[in-house]
Design a protein around this motif. Structure first.
Motif, short mmCIF file in Angstrom:
data_model
loop_
_atom_site.label_atom_id
_atom_site.label_comp_id
_atom_site.label_asym_id
_atom_site.label_seq_id
_atom_site.Cartn_x
_atom_site.Cartn_y
_atom_site.Cartn_z
N ALA A 1 0.85 -1.18 0.00
CA ALA A 1 0.00 0.00 0.00
C ALA A 1 0.89 1.23 0.00
CB ALA A 1 -0.93 0.00 1.22
N LEU A 2 0.48 2.26 -0.74
CA LEU A 2 1.21 3.52 -0.80
C LEU A 2 0.26 4.63 -0.40
CD1 LEU A 2 3.84 5.03 -1.71
CD2 LEU A 2 2.74 5.29 -3.95
N SER A 3 0.68 5.48 0.53
CA SER A 3 -0.21 6.55 0.99
C SER A 3 -0.47 7.54 -0.15
CB SER A 3 0.38 7.27 2.20
OG SER A 3 1.58 7.93 1.87
N VAL A 4 -1.71 8.00 -0.22
CA VAL A 4 -2.10 8.96 -1.25
C VAL A 4 -1.42 10.30 -1.03
CG1 VAL A 4 -4.08 10.22 -2.19
CG2 VAL A 4 -4.31 7.81 -1.61
N ASN A 5 -1.18 10.63 0.23
CA ASN A 5 -0.56 11.91 0.58
C ASN A 5 0.91 11.90 0.16
OD1 ASN A 5 0.34 14.27 1.71
ND2 ASN A 5 -0.36 13.82 3.78
N HIS A 6 1.23 12.65 -0.91
CA HIS A 6 2.59 12.60 -1.45
C HIS A 6 3.60 13.32 -0.58
CE1 HIS A 6 0.87 16.32 -3.00
NE2 HIS A 6 2.10 16.79 -3.13
N THR B 1 -4.98 5.65 5.33
CA THR B 1 -5.92 6.76 5.21
C THR B 1 -5.36 7.75 4.20
OG1 THR B 1 -4.83 7.90 7.04
CG2 THR B 1 -6.76 6.56 7.59
N ALA B 2 -6.21 8.70 3.76
CA ALA B 2 -5.77 9.66 2.77
C ALA B 2 -4.59 10.50 3.26
CB ALA B 2 -6.93 10.57 2.37
N SER B 3 -4.55 10.78 4.55
CA SER B 3 -3.47 11.58 5.12
C SER B 3 -2.20 10.77 5.33
CB SER B 3 -3.90 12.19 6.45
OG SER B 3 -4.13 11.16 7.41
N GLY B 4 -2.32 9.45 5.31
CA GLY B 4 -1.17 8.58 5.55
C GLY B 4 -0.82 8.42 7.01
N THR B 5 -1.68 8.86 7.91
CA THR B 5 -1.39 8.79 9.35
C THR B 5 -1.97 7.56 10.03
OG1 THR B 5 -3.32 10.16 9.82
CG2 THR B 5 -1.21 11.30 9.55
N SER C 1 -1.37 3.64 14.09
CA SER C 1 -0.89 5.00 13.79
C SER C 1 0.40 4.90 13.00
CB SER C 1 -0.67 5.78 15.09
OG SER C 1 0.37 5.18 15.86
N VAL C 2 0.62 5.88 12.12
CA VAL C 2 1.84 5.93 11.32
C VAL C 2 2.45 7.32 11.49
CG1 VAL C 2 2.77 5.73 8.97
CG2 VAL C 2 0.82 4.31 9.64
N ASN D 1 -0.64 20.39 -17.79
CA ASN D 1 -0.91 20.84 -16.42
C ASN D 1 -1.79 19.89 -15.64
OD1 ASN D 1 0.63 23.08 -16.78
ND2 ASN D 1 -1.09 24.44 -17.26
N GLU D 2 -1.96 18.68 -16.13
CA GLU D 2 -2.76 17.71 -15.39
C GLU D 2 -1.88 16.71 -14.66
OE1 GLU D 2 -5.02 15.88 -18.36
OE2 GLU D 2 -6.29 17.59 -18.76
N PHE D 3 -0.60 16.69 -14.97
CA PHE D 3 0.27 15.70 -14.35
C PHE D 3 1.44 16.35 -13.66
CE2 PHE D 3 2.35 11.92 -13.36
CZ PHE D 3 3.68 12.18 -13.50
N PRO D 4 1.65 16.20 -12.38
CA PRO D 4 0.65 15.63 -11.48
C PRO D 4 -0.55 16.56 -11.39
CG PRO D 4 2.83 15.59 -10.50
CD PRO D 4 2.91 16.46 -11.70
N PRO D 5 -1.72 16.06 -11.00
CA PRO D 5 -2.93 16.89 -10.99
C PRO D 5 -2.71 18.13 -10.13
CG PRO D 5 -3.47 14.61 -10.57
CD PRO D 5 -1.99 14.70 -10.53
N VAL D 6 -3.10 19.27 -10.64
CA VAL D 6 -2.93 20.50 -9.88
C VAL D 6 -4.26 21.02 -9.38
CG1 VAL D 6 -0.83 21.17 -11.07
CG2 VAL D 6 -3.03 21.86 -12.02
N GLY D 7 -5.34 20.27 -9.63
CA GLY D 7 -6.64 20.67 -9.14
C GLY D 7 -6.69 20.60 -7.63
N ASN D 8 -7.74 21.14 -7.05
CA ASN D 8 -7.87 21.18 -5.59
C ASN D 8 -8.20 19.79 -5.10
OD1 ASN D 8 -7.66 22.73 -3.44
ND2 ASN D 8 -9.51 23.89 -3.73
N GLN D 9 -7.19 18.98 -4.80
CA GLN D 9 -7.41 17.62 -4.31
C GLN D 9 -7.22 17.62 -2.82
OE1 GLN D 9 -8.35 15.27 -6.18
NE2 GLN D 9 -7.73 15.70 -8.26
N SER D 10 -8.11 16.99 -2.10
CA SER D 10 -7.95 16.94 -0.65
C SER D 10 -7.35 15.61 -0.28
CB SER D 10 -9.28 17.12 0.02
OG SER D 10 -9.94 15.99 0.24
#
Length: 443
Positions: free
Chosen positions: A146-151, A194-198, A214-215, A433-442
């Motif tokens: 698994a790889l956390s989404v939070n880069h 989790t999305a935050s990687g925590t 917890s991470v 300008n889509e890679f990596p996505p620059v849109g407002n991603q949470s």
């Protein structure tokens, strides 16, 4: 989100090979006998196929990076080669060959991770440079990782043992091991951040208990009991975007949703119900009982459930907010996507609100007619002599020079990213300008 291969069987759709949700559960990727398909899952009533790729058949791994046009594909005909495509332009960005079959691929805005049975390769996703090779990792026949989404942290989790449920948590940004977590007595079967990687959730091959840690500390935070009567094969784990819920699907007919909430003593005092009284009695008694029994009494049960009308099917599940309401998505090897409403307050049995076919009936007839044709299986490419230590690009990129783009102050759009050490020509990425996505991603 994790990708799942599906087994052969009478109920499995003949064109369906694998499925995966993207990192924010806005898109579903499906590998098929003819290629792959990308669907938008941002509405309940309709399922739009936004792209169908036919570059290679028999796709058993397909992963899309958020809502960008970057997609990673691996085919059964060449299981040691990873192809990276810009699907909107219809071009191949690059491809890499490895020393053995690719079992899984994970990606976020910083890293692309390729997992083989006994090694893991970590690439910088912006120029595809190989940053680190983890050799002689414990045997991992399913390619579990698994790889956390939070880069910003890019935590990578993978089995630290082939015989017990030990988790290695690795910092893929700083390229160093963070911690080892003794999660289960049996080997691992599922992992997700989790999305935050925590937070990190895990399940073992027994499939009865799911734990959340917890991470990077590795402290156990929650323990959920999926069932007691039988061992099951957990096929997917997935947190909601707010990390309040965790869903788990398996080879049974039930999908479980657990709620991550801490029970404080003040809550019991505020509601002096009979169940609260009995709970206190059990808690007090558990101190005198064997550890296994005591642990079982402290494990939370499912907050909500879904009863599927199938048994023994491989499937993947995900929690998403669609049209401002919480939903559970289940993509099944029967060729359907099921969407359920989830009550975030009371839980209980989830209600099926929509069922989408991933294949048209005309395609099913075509696949049936093609079953009698002899299969044309291409031979596997021979591995390079030193491919055990490095991943080599097997062919030059489809275009001689692609312009680079970086989100975090690296190469700017219009600059050529320096060629990495094994490329015959610069391997750079341009996604308008889509890679990596620059849109407002949470995250």
């Amino acid at each position: 989100m994790e990708s799942q291969d599906v087994p052969d069987g009478p109920e499995v759709h003949r064109g369906f090979i694998c499925a995966s949700f993207n990192q924010d559960t806005t898109s579903l990727s499906v590998g098929t006998k003819t290629g792959y398909r990308l669907f938008s899952v941002t509405a309940v009533d309709k399922l739009d196929c936004i792209h169908e790729g036919v570059e290679c058949p028999d796709v058993y791994i397909v992963e899309r990076l958020f809502s960008s046009s970057l997609v990673v594909v691996v085919s059964l005909s060449m299981p040691r080669r990873m192809n990276v495509y810009h699907f909107k332009k219809g071009t191949e960005i690059c491809n890499y060959s490895y020393s053995n079959n690719i079992l899984s691929v994970r990606l976020n805005r910083q890293r692309l991770v390729v997992c083989l049975e006994e090694s893991i390769y970590i690439h910088n996703i912006k120029d595809m440079k190989l940053l680190k090779t983890l050799l002689n990792t414990p045997t991992n026949p399913s390619g579990l990782c698994a790889l956390s989404v939070n880069h910003s942290n890019s935590y990578l989790a993978y089995p630290g043992s082939a015989t017990i449920g030990e988790i290695t948590v690795y910092d893929a940004n700083n390229l160093s091991t963070l911690t080892l977590i003794q999660a289960h007595d049996s080997p691992l079967a599922a992992l997700t951040f989790t999305a935050s990687g925590t937070k990190l959730a895990s399940a073992s091959e027994k499939g009865t208990v799911i734990r959340v840690f917890s991470v990077p500390e590795g402290q156990r935070l929650f323990e959920f009991r999926r069932g007691m009567k039988r061992y099951v094969s957990i096929s997917s784990l997935s947190f909601s975007a707010d990390a309040q819920f965790l869903c788990a699907s398996s080879n049974t007919e039930t999908v479980h949703i657990f709620k991550l909430e801490q029970h404080s003593p003040s809550q019991d005092e505020e509601s002096p119900t009979w169940s609260a009284y009995v709970g206190k009695m059990f808690t007090a008694a558990s101190t005198y009982l064997p550890t296994q029994v005591s642990d079982m009494m402290h494990q939370d049960r499912a907050f909500a459930t879904v009863r599927l009308n199938m048994f023994g099917q491989k499937n993947i599940c995900a929690l998403a907010t669609i049209q401002k309401l919480p939903r559970l998505l289940v993509a099944s090897s029967d060729g359907n996507l099921y969407i359920y409403n989830v009550d975030p307050q009371d839980g209980g049995e989830c209600v099926l609100v929509q069922k989408h076919r991933l294949f048209e009936s005309s395609e099913e007839q075509l696949e049936q007619s093609e079953e009698d044709k002899p299969e044309d299986v291409s031979p596997q490419p021979a591995s390079q002599s030193y491919a055990a230590t490095v991943a080599l690009p097997s062919t030059p990129p489809s275009s001689t020079t692609l312009m680079g783009y970086s989100e975090d102050g690296g190469a700017q759009k219009g600059e050529v990213i320096p060629e990495h050490e094994f490329a015959e020509s610069p391997v750079c990425l341009d996604d308008e300008n889509e890679f990596p996505p620059v849109g407002n991603q949470s995250n």
